[in-house]
Scaffold this motif. Sequence first.
Motif, mmCIF file in Angstrom:
data_model
loop_
_atom_site.group_PDB
_atom_site.id
_atom_site.type_symbol
_atom_site.label_atom_id
_atom_site.label_comp_id
_atom_site.label_asym_id
_atom_site.label_seq_id
_atom_site.Cartn_x
_atom_site.Cartn_y
_atom_site.Cartn_z
ATOM 1 N N PHE A 6 -26.069 -61.932 78.525
ATOM 2 C CA PHE A 6 -25.421 -60.732 78.708
ATOM 3 C C PHE A 6 -24.704 -60.350 77.452
ATOM 4 O O PHE A 6 -23.951 -61.034 77.066
ATOM 5 C CB PHE A 6 -24.801 -60.268 79.789
ATOM 6 N N ILE A 7 -25.336 -59.123 76.893
ATOM 7 C CA ILE A 7 -24.601 -58.675 75.518
ATOM 8 C C ILE A 7 -23.572 -57.471 75.634
ATOM 9 O O ILE A 7 -24.151 -56.509 76.504
ATOM 10 C CB ILE A 7 -25.544 -58.170 74.776
ATOM 11 N N ILE A 8 -22.227 -57.381 75.123
ATOM 12 C CA ILE A 8 -21.428 -56.514 75.449
ATOM 13 C C ILE A 8 -20.900 -56.189 73.832
ATOM 14 O O ILE A 8 -20.469 -57.104 73.202
ATOM 15 C CB ILE A 8 -20.325 -56.726 76.415
ATOM 16 N N PRO A 9 -20.567 -54.974 73.801
ATOM 17 C CA PRO A 9 -19.342 -54.561 72.629
ATOM 18 C C PRO A 9 -18.299 -55.092 72.794
ATOM 19 O O PRO A 9 -17.827 -55.170 74.136
ATOM 20 C CB PRO A 9 -19.756 -52.977 72.240
ATOM 21 N N PRO A 10 -17.687 -55.087 71.626
ATOM 22 C CA PRO A 10 -15.857 -55.442 72.120
ATOM 23 C C PRO A 10 -15.247 -54.289 72.841
ATOM 24 O O PRO A 10 -13.936 -54.716 73.248
ATOM 25 C CB PRO A 10 -15.533 -55.418 70.445
ATOM 26 N N SER A 11 -15.824 -52.952 72.914
ATOM 27 C CA SER A 11 -14.871 -52.060 73.747
ATOM 28 C C SER A 11 -15.710 -51.029 73.954
ATOM 29 O O SER A 11 -16.825 -50.753 73.556
ATOM 30 C CB SER A 11 -13.926 -51.579 72.740
ATOM 31 N N GLY A 61 -41.603 -73.898 75.176
ATOM 32 C CA GLY A 61 -40.564 -73.136 74.637
ATOM 33 C C GLY A 61 -39.724 -72.709 75.770
ATOM 34 O O GLY A 61 -40.308 -72.978 76.873
ATOM 35 N N MET A 62 -38.728 -72.071 75.453
ATOM 36 C CA MET A 62 -37.685 -71.572 76.615
ATOM 37 C C MET A 62 -37.857 -70.200 76.837
ATOM 38 O O MET A 62 -37.836 -69.414 75.629
ATOM 39 C CB MET A 62 -36.299 -72.036 76.209
ATOM 40 N N LEU A 63 -37.584 -69.435 77.798
ATOM 41 C CA LEU A 63 -37.531 -68.214 78.107
ATOM 42 C C LEU A 63 -36.256 -67.625 77.931
ATOM 43 O O LEU A 63 -35.419 -68.086 78.547
ATOM 44 C CB LEU A 63 -38.260 -67.637 79.341
ATOM 45 N N ILE A 64 -35.874 -66.775 77.133
ATOM 46 C CA ILE A 64 -34.493 -66.102 76.982
ATOM 47 C C ILE A 64 -34.484 -64.787 77.260
ATOM 48 O O ILE A 64 -35.294 -63.780 76.626
ATOM 49 C CB ILE A 64 -34.206 -66.318 75.507
ATOM 50 N N VAL A 65 -33.544 -64.478 78.278
ATOM 51 C CA VAL A 65 -33.496 -62.959 78.720
ATOM 52 C C VAL A 65 -32.350 -62.527 77.982
ATOM 53 O O VAL A 65 -31.111 -63.109 78.291
ATOM 54 C CB VAL A 65 -33.494 -63.119 80.273
ATOM 55 N N ILE A 66 -32.377 -61.418 77.516
ATOM 56 C CA ILE A 66 -31.153 -60.787 76.702
ATOM 57 C C ILE A 66 -31.082 -59.221 77.514
ATOM 58 O O ILE A 66 -31.979 -58.589 77.152
ATOM 59 C CB ILE A 66 -31.335 -60.757 75.339
ATOM 60 N N SER A 67 -29.907 -59.054 77.767
ATOM 61 C CA SER A 67 -29.665 -57.640 78.347
ATOM 62 C C SER A 67 -28.248 -57.254 78.334
ATOM 63 O O SER A 67 -27.425 -58.065 77.814
ATOM 64 C CB SER A 67 -30.248 -57.468 79.860
ATOM 65 N N GLY A 68 -28.173 -56.147 78.462
ATOM 66 C CA GLY A 68 -26.750 -55.463 78.513
ATOM 67 C C GLY A 68 -26.926 -53.950 78.548
ATOM 68 O O GLY A 68 -27.926 -53.288 78.164
#
Length: 204
Positions: free
Chosen positions: A121-126, A5-12
Amino acid sequence: MNKPGMLIVISGPSGTGKGTIAKILAEDSDFELSVSRTTRAPRPGEIDGKHYYFTTVGEFEKLIEENGFFEYALYNGNYYGTPVENVEQKLLSGKNVILEIEVKGALKIKDVYKNDYISIFIIPPSKEEMEKRLRERGSDSEEDIKKRLEISSAEIEMAHNYEYLVVNDTVENAVSDIKKIVAVEGLKTKRNDNAILKFKGEVK
């Protein structure tokens, strides 16, 4: 031989919705969410062992001494860390393991996995939407919200350290984008050595 499997790093920053995105992804049988440890108090509805392993500062620091974390960070007065336990086994079994972690902690993953992981990297629209989400969460004091907004300004500057940027305008769109990213990453040559060996007749 299972394809690893793949390691998936999600942050923000706080208020991006990254926790909700990670939980929805984990509902898919191809993904599994790594549960982090933290010293912060549980929010309403959070369950120990499911959302986080809630622990004391003393217990957390003991695990640091025992090298029990891939990474850990002190964020807004609380420790957050990714336990070593079970992650490697999950990857070897073919599961895509999601690490939903803070920005400082995410950068430390490079020391362990170099470039053999997917960073998103996760960001909101504003900024306005991010503040709105923090307030709607209803679990933080006014002081905490102000601190989180201040921290987020510095964290946004770290976005270029990630391979991918996903704008969370809606959770459905963000989850769809991440699944597309993972699908493409799964086709990379470095992740398909077994297919090459099978073609050459070296494995069945």
